[in-house]
Design a protein around this motif. Structure first.
Motif, PDB file in Angstrom:
ATOM      1  N   PRO A   1     -11.788  14.951  -0.595  1.00  0.00           N
ATOM      2  CA  PRO A   1     -11.376  15.402   0.743  1.00  0.00           C
ATOM      3  C   PRO A   1     -11.673  14.370   1.843  1.00  0.00           C
ATOM      4  CG  PRO A   1     -12.765  17.028  -0.366  1.00  0.00           C
ATOM      5  CD  PRO A   1     -12.840  15.788  -1.184  1.00  0.00           C
ATOM      6  N   VAL A   2     -10.654  14.110   2.648  1.00  0.00           N
ATOM      7  CA  VAL A   2     -10.774  13.167   3.777  1.00  0.00           C
ATOM      8  C   VAL A   2     -10.224  13.897   5.007  1.00  0.00           C
ATOM      9  CG1 VAL A   2     -10.220  10.836   4.595  1.00  0.00           C
ATOM     10  CG2 VAL A   2     -10.139  11.324   2.148  1.00  0.00           C
ATOM     11  N   PRO A   3     -10.955  13.926   6.115  1.00  0.00           N
ATOM     12  CA  PRO A   3     -10.453  14.655   7.281  1.00  0.00           C
ATOM     13  C   PRO A   3      -9.291  13.907   7.956  1.00  0.00           C
ATOM     14  CG  PRO A   3     -12.640  13.740   7.724  1.00  0.00           C
ATOM     15  CD  PRO A   3     -12.280  13.346   6.327  1.00  0.00           C
ATOM     16  N   THR A   4      -8.080  14.324   7.634  1.00  0.00           N
ATOM     17  CA  THR A   4      -6.850  13.765   8.226  1.00  0.00           C
ATOM     18  C   THR A   4      -5.928  14.954   8.519  1.00  0.00           C
ATOM     19  OG1 THR A   4      -5.749  13.591   6.092  1.00  0.00           O
ATOM     20  CG2 THR A   4      -7.037  11.674   6.778  1.00  0.00           C
ATOM     21  N   GLU A   5      -4.644  14.679   8.719  1.00  0.00           N
ATOM     22  CA  GLU A   5      -3.695  15.782   8.957  1.00  0.00           C
ATOM     23  C   GLU A   5      -3.230  16.415   7.639  1.00  0.00           C
ATOM     24  OE1 GLU A   5      -0.564  13.993  11.324  1.00  0.00           O
ATOM     25  OE2 GLU A   5      -2.046  13.204  12.728  1.00  0.00           O
ATOM     26  N   PHE A   6      -3.744  15.901   6.520  1.00  0.00           N
ATOM     27  CA  PHE A   6      -3.274  16.329   5.200  1.00  0.00           C
ATOM     28  C   PHE A   6      -3.293  17.857   5.031  1.00  0.00           C
ATOM     29  CE2 PHE A   6      -4.019  17.430   0.764  1.00  0.00           C
ATOM     30  CZ  PHE A   6      -2.966  16.785   0.136  1.00  0.00           C
ATOM     31  N   ALA A   7      -4.439  18.500   5.382  1.00  0.00           N
ATOM     32  CA  ALA A   7      -4.566  19.951   5.169  1.00  0.00           C
ATOM     33  C   ALA A   7      -3.590  20.722   6.063  1.00  0.00           C
ATOM     34  CB  ALA A   7      -6.005  20.390   5.434  1.00  0.00           C
ATOM     35  N   ASP A   8      -3.389  20.262   7.305  1.00  0.00           N
ATOM     36  CA  ASP A   8      -2.434  20.950   8.204  1.00  0.00           C
ATOM     37  C   ASP A   8      -1.032  20.925   7.603  1.00  0.00           C
ATOM     38  OD1 ASP A   8      -4.495  21.228   9.954  1.00  0.00           O
ATOM     39  OD2 ASP A   8      -3.977  19.446  11.139  1.00  0.00           O
ATOM     40  N   VAL A   9      -0.676  19.784   7.009  1.00  0.00           N
ATOM     41  CA  VAL A   9       0.668  19.655   6.409  1.00  0.00           C
ATOM     42  C   VAL A   9       0.757  20.514   5.147  1.00  0.00           C
ATOM     43  CG1 VAL A   9       2.293  18.020   5.348  1.00  0.00           C
ATOM     44  CG2 VAL A   9       0.971  17.331   7.365  1.00  0.00           C
ATOM     45  N   ALA A  10      -0.335  20.551   4.364  1.00  0.00           N
ATOM     46  CA  ALA A  10      -0.308  21.261   3.072  1.00  0.00           C
ATOM     47  C   ALA A  10      -0.283  22.776   3.238  1.00  0.00           C
ATOM     48  CB  ALA A  10      -1.512  20.853   2.228  1.00  0.00           C
ATOM     49  N   ASN A  11      -0.856  23.272   4.330  1.00  0.00           N
ATOM     50  CA  ASN A  11      -0.897  24.728   4.523  1.00  0.00           C
ATOM     51  C   ASN A  11       0.481  25.264   4.858  1.00  0.00           C
ATOM     52  OD1 ASN A  11      -3.599  25.291   3.954  1.00  0.00           O
ATOM     53  ND2 ASN A  11      -4.218  24.496   5.954  1.00  0.00           N
TER      54      ASN A  11
ATOM     55  N   ILE B   1       0.866  -1.187   0.000  1.00  0.00           N
ATOM     56  CA  ILE B   1       0.000   0.000   0.000  1.00  0.00           C
ATOM     57  C   ILE B   1       0.900   1.235   0.000  1.00  0.00           C
ATOM     58  CG2 ILE B   1      -1.889   1.226   1.123  1.00  0.00           C
ATOM     59  CD1 ILE B   1      -2.837  -1.360   2.353  1.00  0.00           C
ATOM     60  N   ASN B   2       1.071   1.816  -1.177  1.00  0.00           N
ATOM     61  CA  ASN B   2       1.863   3.038  -1.343  1.00  0.00           C
ATOM     62  C   ASN B   2       0.969   4.215  -1.001  1.00  0.00           C
ATOM     63  OD1 ASN B   2       4.563   2.476  -2.315  1.00  0.00           O
ATOM     64  ND2 ASN B   2       3.599   1.634  -4.161  1.00  0.00           N
ATOM     65  N   ASN B   3       0.957   4.569   0.286  1.00  0.00           N
ATOM     66  CA  ASN B   3       0.006   5.578   0.755  1.00  0.00           C
ATOM     67  C   ASN B   3       0.654   6.908   1.136  1.00  0.00           C
ATOM     68  OD1 ASN B   3      -2.468   6.612   2.410  1.00  0.00           O
ATOM     69  ND2 ASN B   3      -0.806   6.432   3.914  1.00  0.00           N
ATOM     70  N   ALA B   4       1.899   6.875   1.623  1.00  0.00           N
ATOM     71  CA  ALA B   4       2.519   8.109   2.131  1.00  0.00           C
ATOM     72  C   ALA B   4       2.471   9.198   1.071  1.00  0.00           C
ATOM     73  CB  ALA B   4       3.969   7.853   2.536  1.00  0.00           C
ATOM     74  N   GLY B   5       2.171  10.407   1.499  1.00  0.00           N
ATOM     75  CA  GLY B   5       2.124  11.508   0.549  1.00  0.00           C
ATOM     76  C   GLY B   5       1.873  12.809   1.273  1.00  0.00           C
ATOM     77  N   LEU B   6       2.142  13.894   0.569  1.00  0.00           N
ATOM     78  CA  LEU B   6       1.901  15.211   1.162  1.00  0.00           C
ATOM     79  C   LEU B   6       1.579  16.212   0.071  1.00  0.00           C
ATOM     80  CD1 LEU B   6       5.151  17.059   2.025  1.00  0.00           C
ATOM     81  CD2 LEU B   6       5.204  14.847   0.880  1.00  0.00           C
ATOM     82  N   GLY B   7       0.927  17.312   0.489  1.00  0.00           N
ATOM     83  CA  GLY B   7       0.585  18.375  -0.440  1.00  0.00           C
ATOM     84  C   GLY B   7       1.206  19.691  -0.009  1.00  0.00           C
ATOM     85  N   ASP B   8       0.982  20.715  -0.814  1.00  0.00           N
ATOM     86  CA  ASP B   8       1.493  22.058  -0.513  1.00  0.00           C
ATOM     87  C   ASP B   8       0.496  23.017  -1.131  1.00  0.00           C
ATOM     88  OD1 ASP B   8       3.330  24.143   0.221  1.00  0.00           O
ATOM     89  OD2 ASP B   8       3.994  24.213  -1.863  1.00  0.00           O
ATOM     90  N   TYR B   9      -0.084  23.899  -0.307  1.00  0.00           N
ATOM     91  CA  TYR B   9      -1.142  24.775  -0.808  1.00  0.00           C
ATOM     92  C   TYR B   9      -0.651  26.203  -0.966  1.00  0.00           C
ATOM     93  CZ  TYR B   9      -5.566  27.073  -1.439  1.00  0.00           C
ATOM     94  OH  TYR B   9      -6.583  27.835  -1.954  1.00  0.00           O
ATOM     95  N   GLY B  10      -0.792  26.728  -2.174  1.00  0.00           N
ATOM     96  CA  GLY B  10      -0.398  28.111  -2.440  1.00  0.00           C
ATOM     97  C   GLY B  10       0.168  28.223  -3.840  1.00  0.00           C
ATOM     98  N   PRO B  11       0.395  29.474  -4.310  1.00  0.00           N
ATOM     99  CA  PRO B  11       0.906  29.646  -5.678  1.00  0.00           C
ATOM    100  C   PRO B  11       2.275  28.999  -5.849  1.00  0.00           C
ATOM    101  CG  PRO B  11       0.196  31.751  -4.723  1.00  0.00           C
ATOM    102  CD  PRO B  11       0.166  30.757  -3.625  1.00  0.00           C
TER     103      PRO B  11
END
Ligand SMILES: NC(=O)c1ccc[n+]([C@@H]2O[C@H](COP(=O)([O-])OP(=O)(O)OC[C@H]3O[C@@H](n4cnc5c(N)ncnc54)[C@H](OP(=O)(O)O)[C@@H]3O)[C@@H](O)[C@H]2O)c1
Length: 287
Positions: A191-201, A92-102
């Protein structure tokens, strides 16, 4: 589908310290025999190990603290896996992160982290584990992508592009492996409520990745249940949540020029040069 499809399997889950990855571990724990859990936060992995042992005292667990941004660490981990003799049945290749902004305001470290974790590590783990599954004659790969993989996403440009890679790679591998007992499934959550958005902001002033309207949000338990169902049924792709699924089916049929118009409406008109300004095309060509 019954979760018993995964009975006695050996499972490797990346990004097991939080969110979707941790939920995969929780739902699989009652039936699988062995779990290899990867993430950087070792304290989280240890806590999860204790929790899983309560669910299934016979479960063999290997918590492996690891930074997937670092290729040499990933390589060493794969070497350890080879030496351990563990045969992974479900990757299960699940690890990932985002980054929000220009994109123009991004820090390179964050862009690089997305390229390394979302693309590079996922590809390398697959590259190292798939041949062993082929020799064993069976196995399943579940790659966690995103609905962001279906269209360019302004303000998440790199993230969406990394997930387009994951969806594309998964579909191509699945086609290559069609005459084998190996399966490849791609999970594309909205959208899934996890820590994803905190990391991406990003820290400091700037945009914030808003929590999506409740009707589009799918609980992490449902996302993981749908994903495991899809693997058991050998589905190519799973988009959890009826409404998200409908929205993405609609998006898939929209031509690109309509999407561009929608981006303009959402983001406003592009900045125009000041009145009377004539671009110096010759100078541009020499840059
Ligand atoms: N939540 C959403 O809305 C959503 C929507 C679509 C797709 N997804 C995808 O779902 C997957 C899981 O995300 P999530 O929502 O569960 O987010 P999350 O709660 O932030 O979990 C991310 C996981 O990835 C791990 N990770 C991040 N960087 C890592 C690194 N350098 N090395 C090792 N592990 C690393 C984290 O562990 P450590 O920090 O301990 O290393 C954590 O376990 C991601 O691929 C994401 O893109 C999420």
């Amino acid at each position: 589908m019954s979760i018993s499809y995964f009975a006695e399997c050996t499972v490797l889950i990346t990004g097991a310290s939080a969110g979707i990855g941790r939920e995969f571990a929780r739902q699989l724990a009652p039936v699988v025999s062995t779990m290899v859990l990867v993430a950087r936060r070792s304290d989280r992995l240890e806590t999860l190990e204790l929790e899983l042992k309560v669910i299934n005292p016979d479960l063999e667990i290997f918590p492996r603290p690891l930074d997937l941004r670092d290729h040499s660490e990933v390589e060493r981990f794969c070497d350890w896996l080879d030496e351990s003799g563990l045969a992974i049945d479900l990757l299960i290749n699940n690890a990932g992160l985002g980054d929000y902004g220009p994109f123009a305001d991004s820090e390179w470290e964050r862009i690089d982290a997305m390229l390394q974790v979302n693309i590079h590590a996922l590809t390398y783990l697959t590259y190292r584990i798939l041949p062993k599954m082929q020799r064993a004659g069976c196995g399943a790969i579940l790659n966690v992508s995103s609905t962001a993989s279906f269209l360019p996403v302004p303000n998440m440009a790199t993230y969406a592009a990394t997930k387009a890679y994951v969806t594309s790679l998964s579909e191509a591998l699945r086609a290559e492996l069609r005459n084998s007992n190996l399966t490849v499934t791609v999970l594309c959550p909205g959208p899934v409520p996890t820590e994803f958005a905190d990391v991406a902001n990003r820290a400091g002033p700037g945009g914030t990745l808003k929590v999506a309207p409740e009707i589009f949000t799918v609980p992490v338990q449902d996302v993981v249940r749908d994903a495991l169902n899809a693997v058991a049924r050998d589905r190519a792709r799973v988009v959890p949540g009826a409404l998200v699924n409908l929205a993405m089916t609609t998006v898939a049929f929209l031509p690109m020029f309509i999407k561009r118009l929608l981006y303009q409406l959402k983001l406003g008109q592009p900045a125009r040069p000041p009145e009377g300004h004539t671009p110096d095309y010759q100078a541009m060509g020499t840059r």
